[in-house]
Design a protein around this motif. Structure first.
Motif, mmCIF file in Angstrom:
data_model
loop_
_atom_site.group_PDB
_atom_site.id
_atom_site.type_symbol
_atom_site.label_atom_id
_atom_site.label_comp_id
_atom_site.label_asym_id
_atom_site.label_seq_id
_atom_site.Cartn_x
_atom_site.Cartn_y
_atom_site.Cartn_z
ATOM 1 N N VAL B 186 0.838 -1.205 0.000
ATOM 2 C CA VAL B 186 0.000 0.000 0.000
ATOM 3 C C VAL B 186 0.875 1.259 0.000
ATOM 4 N N SER B 187 1.899 1.261 0.853
ATOM 5 C CA SER B 187 2.789 2.417 0.970
ATOM 6 C C SER B 187 3.531 2.682 -0.326
ATOM 7 N N HIS B 188 4.085 1.633 -0.870
ATOM 8 C CA HIS B 188 4.870 1.741 -2.105
ATOM 9 C C HIS B 188 4.078 2.526 -3.147
ATOM 10 N N LEU B 189 2.810 2.153 -3.338
ATOM 11 C CA LEU B 189 2.025 2.795 -4.391
ATOM 12 C C LEU B 189 1.411 4.118 -3.923
ATOM 13 N N ALA B 190 1.121 4.234 -2.607
ATOM 14 C CA ALA B 190 0.498 5.465 -2.121
ATOM 15 C C ALA B 190 1.465 6.640 -2.213
ATOM 16 N N LEU B 191 2.770 6.349 -2.187
ATOM 17 C CA LEU B 191 3.760 7.420 -2.193
ATOM 18 C C LEU B 191 4.014 7.974 -3.596
ATOM 19 N N LEU B 192 3.534 7.274 -4.608
ATOM 20 C CA LEU B 192 3.824 7.694 -5.981
ATOM 21 C C LEU B 192 2.557 8.227 -6.642
ATOM 22 N N PRO B 193 2.706 9.275 -7.464
ATOM 23 C CA PRO B 193 1.527 9.872 -8.099
ATOM 24 C C PRO B 193 0.715 8.844 -8.890
ATOM 25 N N GLN B 194 1.416 7.897 -9.529
ATOM 26 C CA GLN B 194 0.694 6.902 -10.334
ATOM 27 C C GLN B 194 -0.206 6.019 -9.473
ATOM 28 N N GLY B 195 0.134 5.931 -8.152
ATOM 29 C CA GLY B 195 -0.640 5.060 -7.283
ATOM 30 C C GLY B 195 -1.792 5.765 -6.596
ATOM 31 N N ARG B 196 -1.783 7.111 -6.619
ATOM 32 C CA ARG B 196 -2.787 7.872 -5.858
ATOM 33 C C ARG B 196 -4.199 7.628 -6.378
ATOM 34 N N LEU B 197 -4.293 7.459 -7.696
ATOM 35 C CA LEU B 197 -5.605 7.358 -8.326
ATOM 36 C C LEU B 197 -6.473 6.280 -7.690
ATOM 37 N N GLU B 198 -5.853 5.147 -7.388
ATOM 38 C CA GLU B 198 -6.632 4.032 -6.851
ATOM 39 C C GLU B 198 -6.333 3.803 -5.371
ATOM 40 N N ALA B 199 -5.745 4.827 -4.722
ATOM 41 C CA ALA B 199 -5.239 4.627 -3.352
ATOM 42 C C ALA B 199 -6.329 4.170 -2.389
ATOM 43 N N LYS B 200 -7.498 4.812 -2.478
ATOM 44 C CA LYS B 200 -8.561 4.511 -1.512
ATOM 45 C C LYS B 200 -9.112 3.115 -1.691
ATOM 46 N N ARG B 201 -9.364 2.763 -2.939
ATOM 47 C CA ARG B 201 -9.853 1.414 -3.215
ATOM 48 C C ARG B 201 -8.818 0.382 -2.791
ATOM 49 N N ARG B 202 -7.549 0.702 -3.102
ATOM 50 C CA ARG B 202 -6.488 -0.267 -2.854
ATOM 51 C C ARG B 202 -6.401 -0.637 -1.379
#
Ligand code: HEM
Ligand code: SF4
Ligand code: FES
Lengths: 260, 255
Positions: B186-202
């Motif tokens: 979760v952290s890995h992707l939450a820290l990157l702009p590309q991961g923010r889009l789906e952060a909540k669902r993820r």
């Protein structure tokens, strides 16, 4: 209900909030109780008036309801999570060395919590119950001839029935209870002092892990704050129970030396 | 060269449904420079020569990068070393003649397949629930500098991304919780702009899948961080708890 609200991480938010609220309660309770370290008649009167205030004030009533609710919620979630987590390792390790990677108190929060709960019930039955319904003695005037009313006035030549002073058939007011004396009597018993030390010890270890754990659960353990929170948590977990423990120990030794 | 010998107590289990037990073995002629898995290879070589069933265990890269190996050695995930996988553990870390206990990861969601091999497909299903980003792969990749990322964020994301999915965190956790693993993803992707889009669902979906698989909850004990071969930090769990809070408090906004 939204499915994600059932996540254990969400329950841990509630545990953390209730736990931290209880930490605040501990500070308030401790400050009030420090009045017990004084021995003069005035200090005793002041403590007993404080007890009257704590029982009358609607603000304190709300706070105390919040405190009971927090304990209930916190204990319920904690024990429910423990019950669920017990089942995740049906075949145990033949040889395990958990001490290599974690502290015993962090692994035994449910046990420490149950000890704290037991102590809490003991403590309430000891003071709260007897203050409300039991045999807490009445606060007498310094010369011992009259009683003190809840409004702080002295009343001589009255008869006390069920907590109310009567002059003849005229009620003149509720009599102040001598909670101070009750505490002193309790803490002259070595067994009671021992139970208090045990309970406060359990609380100390519960907080040694719990304080910083609450910040972690709430997602507040980050960057440069983390060290500060850990340090503060350690100081809090050691000093608060220690100062609480000072009261029974001090009162016990004072009673040994014949003081009161 | 010095040669070492060891008494081994190893968990043997025929298959998923059979009960297992600890069995005693002895090995000798082990070099201090042998890795733990090489020591087991030597044991197996001897067992096969004697016509006995070799001990089944997992391994692949044998250089600490794939996350396939994983044994509970003398009561600790990946054994006594710090920041290393079982394949990176060497016999010089043990005393000559020592008794060594070898067990599989034990957790209900990691059922034993045979001996020391466990089924970690629960991790795959957690990943499938949200451990990815959705990107358009048609056409040319954009230039790397079209989205600027602060160096600190890139570093933190990279640290989280070093999780190799070995499962040591689950194995060592009193609650058999996979929280450190999920938090790393979760952290890995939450820290990157590309991961923010789906952060909540993820964060919601990965945690829900973790609980569906039967992993326990996190008590913030922190043994996972100590035993993790990649030293994934508890900070990632705090970050995940923050992400979940955001997802719960504003479920419909984008970020
Ligand atoms: C004055 C009383 C108490 C205080 C100040 C207190 C404080 C705390 C705090 C701050 C935490 C950390 C919460 C978190 O990790 O998010 C905690 C955890 C815990 N408490 Fe308490 N607590 C008290 C009483 C109790 C009682 C009565 C019980 C149960 C009978 C209990 C059981 C637990 C358990 C099981 C945990 C760990 C939960 C987990 O991480 O899975 N506590 N406590
Ligand atoms: S967080 Fe660490 S211990 Fe857990 S799976 Fe990833 S690398 Fe292994
Ligand atoms: S075999 Fe790849 S990490 Fe050990």
């Amino acid at each position: 209900m939204r499915e994600e609200l059932k996540l254990s991480a969400v329950r841990k938010y509630l545990m953390a909030l209730s736990g931290l609220f209880l930490c605040l309660f501990l500070v308030g309770h401790l400050v009030g109780n420090l009045q017990l370290l004084e021995t003069s008649y005035e200090a005793r009167l002041q403590f007993n008036s404080y007890a009257v205030f704590m029982n009358k004030s609607p603000f304190i009533k709300v706070l105390s309801l919040l405190t009971y609710a927090s304990v209930a919620l916190h204990a319920f979630i904690g024990l429910a999570l423990y019950w669920k987590n017990r089942k995740v390792r049906p075949v145990r390790y033949y040889y395990n060395d958990p001490g290599a990677s974690s502290s015993w108190y962090s692994r035994n929060m449910p046990l420490l919590g149950i000890l704290v709960l037991g102590f809490l019930l003991f403590h309430l039955s000891d003071f709260w119950y007897s203050y409300k319904f039991g045999e807490t003695p009445y606060m007498r005037t310094q010369d011992g001839k009259g009683v003190i009313l809840e409004n702080g006035h002295a009343a001589y030549g009255v008869e006390v029935r069920e907590g109310v002073a009567y002059a003849g058939d005229m009620p003149v007011g509720r009599v102040m209870k001598d909670l101070y004396q009750e505490v002193v009597q309790t803490f002259s018993e070595p067994v009671a002092v021992f139970v208090y030390l045990l309970g406060l010890g359990a609380l100390g270890f519960h907080l040694l892990h719990g304080f910083q754990s609450a910040f972690q659960s709430l997602g507040l353990m980050c960057g440069s704050y983390a060290r500060l929170i850990r340090l503060f948590g350690t100081v809090f977990a050691i000093s608060v129970p220690l100062v609480f423990a000072l009261i029974p120990v001090y009162v016990f030794f004072r009673s040994l030396m014949g003081g009161g | 060269m010095e040669s070492m010998r060891f008494k081994l107590k190893i968990w043997r289990q025929k298959d998923r449904n059979s009960p297992g037990k600890m069995v005693d073995y002895e090995v000798s002629g082990i070099s201090p420079d042998n890795s733990f898995l090489e020591m087991l290879d030597i044991l197996n070589f001897n067992l096969i020569k004697r016509g006995e069933e070799p001990v089944a265990f997992d391994s692949d890269c044998r250089e600490g990068i794939c996350g396939t190996c994983g044994l509970y050695i003398n009561g600790r995930a990946h054994g006594p070393g710090k920041g290393m996988t079982t394949c990176q553990l060497h016999m010089r870390m043990f005393k000559n003649g020592q008794t060594i206990y070898v067990e599989p990861w034990r957790a209900k969601p990691f059922p034993v397949i045979k001996d020391l091999v466990v089924d970690r497909s629960a991790f795959d299903r957690i990943m499938a629930a949200g451990g990815y980003i959705s990107v358009d792969t048609i056409g040319n990749p954009p230039d790397a500098d079209t989205i600027l990322i602060p160096k600190q964020d890139a570093d933190r994301a990279f640290d989280a991304a070093t999780c190799i999915g070995c499962g040591a965190c689950v194995a060592t956790c009193k609650n058999a919780s996979a929280t450190l693993f999920v938090a790393a993803k979760v952290s890995h992707l939450a820290l990157l702009p590309q991961g923010r889009l789906e952060a909540k669902r993820r964060v919601k979906n990965m945690l829900l899948q973790m609980e569906r698989e039967g992993f326990g909850s996190c008590s913030n004990i922190g043994a996972c961080q100590v035993e993790c071969p990649k030293e994934i930090s508890l900070e990632n769990i705090a970050r995940m708890n923050r992400e979940l809070l955001k997802a719960i408090l504003s479920p419909h906004s984008d970020d």
